[in-house]
Design a protein around this motif. Structure first.
Motif, PDB file in Angstrom:
ATOM      1  N   HIS A   1      21.959  11.894  46.345  1.00 26.76           N
ATOM      2  CA  HIS A   1      20.983  11.487  46.542  1.00 26.76           C
ATOM      3  C   HIS A   1      21.157   9.383  46.330  1.00 26.76           C
ATOM      4  O   HIS A   1      22.157   9.003  45.930  1.00 26.76           O
ATOM      5  CB  HIS A   1      20.326  11.102  44.750  1.00 26.76           C
ATOM      6  CG  HIS A   1      19.894  12.498  44.395  1.00 26.76           C
ATOM      7  ND1 HIS A   1      19.745  13.699  45.347  1.00 26.76           N
ATOM      8  CD2 HIS A   1      20.767  13.126  43.157  1.00 26.76           C
ATOM      9  CE1 HIS A   1      19.740  14.309  44.071  1.00 26.76           C
ATOM     10  NE2 HIS A   1      20.719  13.832  43.053  1.00 26.76           N
TER      11      HIS A   1
ATOM     12  N   SER B   1      24.784   9.479  43.988  1.00 25.31           N
ATOM     13  CA  SER B   1      25.373  10.320  43.610  1.00 25.31           C
ATOM     14  C   SER B   1      25.013  10.888  45.208  1.00 25.31           C
ATOM     15  O   SER B   1      25.387  10.522  46.381  1.00 25.31           O
ATOM     16  CB  SER B   1      24.807  11.932  43.479  1.00 25.31           C
ATOM     17  OG  SER B   1      23.701  12.293  44.254  1.00 25.31           O
TER      18      SER B   1
ATOM     19  N   ASP C   1      24.976  16.867  38.324  1.00 23.90           N
ATOM     20  CA  ASP C   1      24.422  17.746  37.977  1.00 23.90           C
ATOM     21  C   ASP C   1      24.497  18.006  36.943  1.00 23.90           C
ATOM     22  O   ASP C   1      25.829  18.995  37.038  1.00 23.90           O
ATOM     23  CB  ASP C   1      23.603  18.798  39.084  1.00 23.90           C
ATOM     24  CG  ASP C   1      23.166  17.958  40.507  1.00 23.90           C
ATOM     25  OD1 ASP C   1      22.903  16.033  40.469  1.00 23.90           O
ATOM     26  OD2 ASP C   1      22.926  18.207  41.725  1.00 23.90           O
TER      27      ASP C   1
ATOM     28  N   HIS D   1      13.924  17.299  40.806  1.00 22.36           N
ATOM     29  CA  HIS D   1      15.429  17.484  40.646  1.00 22.36           C
ATOM     30  C   HIS D   1      15.512  15.889  40.076  1.00 22.36           C
ATOM     31  O   HIS D   1      16.715  15.479  38.756  1.00 22.36           O
ATOM     32  CB  HIS D   1      16.651  17.886  41.550  1.00 22.36           C
ATOM     33  CG  HIS D   1      17.644  17.392  41.289  1.00 22.36           C
ATOM     34  ND1 HIS D   1      18.358  18.242  40.361  1.00 22.36           N
ATOM     35  CD2 HIS D   1      18.650  16.265  42.273  1.00 22.36           C
ATOM     36  CE1 HIS D   1      20.213  18.287  40.402  1.00 22.36           C
ATOM     37  NE2 HIS D   1      19.633  16.153  41.140  1.00 22.36           N
TER      38      HIS D   1
ATOM     39  N   HIS E   1      17.440  13.319  36.769  1.00 24.66           N
ATOM     40  CA  HIS E   1      18.589  12.319  36.677  1.00 24.66           C
ATOM     41  C   HIS E   1      17.866  11.342  35.819  1.00 24.66           C
ATOM     42  O   HIS E   1      18.601  10.847  35.172  1.00 24.66           O
ATOM     43  CB  HIS E   1      18.852  11.565  37.640  1.00 24.66           C
ATOM     44  CG  HIS E   1      19.828  12.958  38.392  1.00 24.66           C
ATOM     45  ND1 HIS E   1      21.211  13.154  38.169  1.00 24.66           N
ATOM     46  CD2 HIS E   1      20.021  13.816  39.604  1.00 24.66           C
ATOM     47  CE1 HIS E   1      21.513  14.462  38.789  1.00 24.66           C
ATOM     48  NE2 HIS E   1      21.152  14.298  40.057  1.00 24.66           N
TER      49      HIS E   1
HETATM   50 ZN   LIG Z   1      21.297  15.701  41.266  1.00 24.51          ZN
END
Ligand SMILES: [Zn+2]
Lengths: 332, 248
Positions: A143, A140, A301, A110, A114
């Motif tokens: 994260h 985010s 996302d 993931h 990004h």
């Molecule tokens: Zn994310």
């Protein structure tokens, strides 16, 4: 090459069709509304919503792209990091689809998604790709990671938050100040009329490391607000601006220092907090190389970023992906 | 025309996969997956297709166990089954995991009660019985303790499913001679039965949209957990704010 890409690591169900890693042929995102009532993500609720949404959204993405599965060359899906119950829905759906359609399956990290959002094109015009090596800051609600990208599929995690994610800190302080959810845009709006130097707040980083810590800053804002309440009214604009300054300085300082130390050729952002204009301005001020920021829809996302990462992962064959999913999947 | 059904069940710590051609189970595997369903499922599917000398292209039907069971486990096979059906255009059918457990005991003529662990010392259950020469589920899906369950049992009942030694002795204490137990090997859930039930069901009805297939959750999601921070008015302290405990 066309990739059908799936993202279900948190609370957005995303399916996209990406051509050659950069062109978006479809990018469908269903944001789960169920979490607004609880003001936070309940993993079991999120996983149930993903299962409900995944097949209809895949159907819509294929329709949007105007293609059938016969015109797809590979299937990619996020396999971590994220909420395990959520990751399992997209990863197993994607694997099943790939097996039945006779296509290769690519497990995607993931965070790499990004990063590769910066490769996606907004128009038909072919922009040059971001120059490597690069430092990437992914910030985010889930994260706060500072990543060194030495080459395609060669990543190193330089630092990350040791407690809350930056976006979470924005959300909690916004709630404290009686502002709405999500907190990032609300704080930014309130901070516009405030004095960022009104209240001194502690730094949100750890000395000599690239790690962040936002919980002390959050607690300081809580204490400050309480003492202001006792004296009378809380100057919301000033508190928001002071908080934003402290968090932005921490993120920009670490990013700029990493960029200088590793002599990179560009800096990239990702994640919902990348939409904060004070953060972009502060980083630009401190670095001597170009700054790349995806548009807001590609910062949060989405399936498109997974499709981009899947393409480059296939082209540059990096580390093998684990068979299942992993909540704490490390970078390649 | 060559036709095959793939049956997937990851409802609990036990998982099972089978390949069925409408008259015979060509290959079947049942194993204690614990929490490794996602790692094990696809290698198992591919191995069974090879063993049964079937190509994925001949699979035109998919049956999946829909619970009740482990929420996460159920979603593994259901998501995979939806993906398989989307990828090949195969027909998809969901069958309750408790229906699968009870089905092999239909010929016993006994009232049958399949049990599956529901956590917190509780079980998922339902009661099955033949009436007017028709074998069917005769109760809603129940979740509760064995004591709760036994209040609804007044006649000889055959227990199958995942019952540990402690559960078995509790049932014997509560029901005495009314509690009957199938031997361990025939208590297990096997995807061959899921395949047969799924094949029959597909012969009787038309395909619903893939996304309409939902797990039988029975229980609502627990709202606890570290991610859940209910919205509250401006709070008075760290705990109310949902802030993590501060370390010195
Ligand atoms: Zn994310």
């Amino acid at each position: 090459m066309r990739i059908l890409a799936i993202e279900t690591s948190c609370d957005e169900t995303g399916v996209a069709v990406i051509e050659d890693g950069r062109r978006i042929r479809a990018n469908v995102i269903a944001t789960q509304l169920a979490h607004q009532a609880t003001g936070g993500i309940v993993p079991e609720v999120a996983a149930r919503e993903h299962l409900r949404a995944i097949d209809p959204i895949t159907d819509t993405a294929l329709r949007d792209a105007g293609i059938t599965l016969r015109e797809v060359d590979a299937v990619g899906a996020t396999v971590g990091p994220g909420l395990v119950g959520c990751l399992l829905v997209g990863a197993n759906y994607g694997r099943g689809l790939a097996l039945a359609a006779g296509l290769p399956f690519i497990g995607v990290n993931h965070l790499e998604g990004h990063v590769y959002a910066n490769w996606l094109l907004q128009t038909e015009e072919l922009r040059p790709e971001p120059e490597l090596p690069a430092v990437v800051l992914v910030v985010s609600g889930a994260h706060s990671d500072l990543v060194l990208m030495e080459a395609h599929r060669r990543f190193r995690l330089l630092g990350r938050t040791i407690d809350d994610a930056a976006g979470e800190a924005f959300d909690k302080v916004a709630r404290l100040l009686g502002l709405g959810f999500p907190g990032g845009p609300e704080i930014e709006k309130a901070a516009k009329d405030g004095d960022p130097n009104a209240f001194p707040l502690p730094k949100a980083w750890l000395a000599d490391r690239y790690d962040f810590s936002f919980s002390g800053l959050k607690t300081a804002v809580l204490r400050l607000t309480k003492s202001l309440e006792e004296k009378g009214t809380v100057p919301v604009g000033d508190v928001a601006a002071s908080f934003q300054k402290a968090i932005v300085e921490a993120l920009a300082e670490k990013t700029a220092r990493a960029a200088a130390e590793h002599g990179v050729r560009s800096v990239m952002l990702g994640g919902g907090v990348a939409a904060n204009s004070a953060l972009r301005a502060e980083i630009t001020r401190r670095i001597a190389v170009p700054l790349h920021v995806p548009p807001p829809r590609l910062c949060t996302d989405n399936g498109a970023m997974v499709g981009a990462a899947a393409f480059f992962s296939l082209r540059h064959r990096g580390a093998e992906m684990p068979a299942g999913v992993r909540s704490n999947l490390p970078l390649a | 025309r060559v036709s095959a059904l793939l049956a997937l069940d990851t409802s609990t710590e036990w998982a099972s996969v089978a390949v069925f051609d409408g008259s015979a189970v060509l290959a079947e595997e049942t194993w204690h997956a614990q929490r490794r369903h996602a790692e094990d499922l696809f290698p198992t599917i591919e191995r069974l297709l090879t063993l049964s000398r079937q190509q994925i292209g001949t699979v035109d039907k998919v049956a999946v166990a829909t619970g009740p069971g482990s929420f996460t486990g159920l979603r593994v096979a259901i998501a995979a089954a939806q993906g398989l059906a989307r990828g090949s255009g195969a027909a998809l059918v969901g069958i309750s995991t408790l229906d699968v457990l009870a089905y092999p005991h239909a010929s016993s003529k006994l009232r049958t009660c399949p049990l599956l662990p529901a956590g917190r010392g509780e079980y998922y259950a339902a009661l099955y019985q033949e009436r007017n020469r028709k074998w069917a589920r005769r109760s809603p899906f129940i979740v509760g303790s064995l004591v709760d369950l036994c209040r609804q049992i007044g006649t000889h009942t055959l227990f199958v499913g995942e019952i540990d030694a402690e559960g078995e002795s509790t049932l014997r204490d509560l029901l005495g001679p009314l509690a009957l137990f199938a031997p361990p090997a025939s208590r297990m859930r096997r995807a061959g039965y899921l395949a047969e039930l799924g094949w029959n069901e597909l012969a009787e009805r038309t395909q619903a949209p893939l996304g309409a297939l939902e797990p039988i959750y029975v229980r609502q999601p627990a709202m606890g957990g570290s991610f859940a921070q209910p919205f509250t008015p401006p709070p008075a302290d760290d705990a109310a704010l949902g802030l993590p405990k501060r370390t010195a």
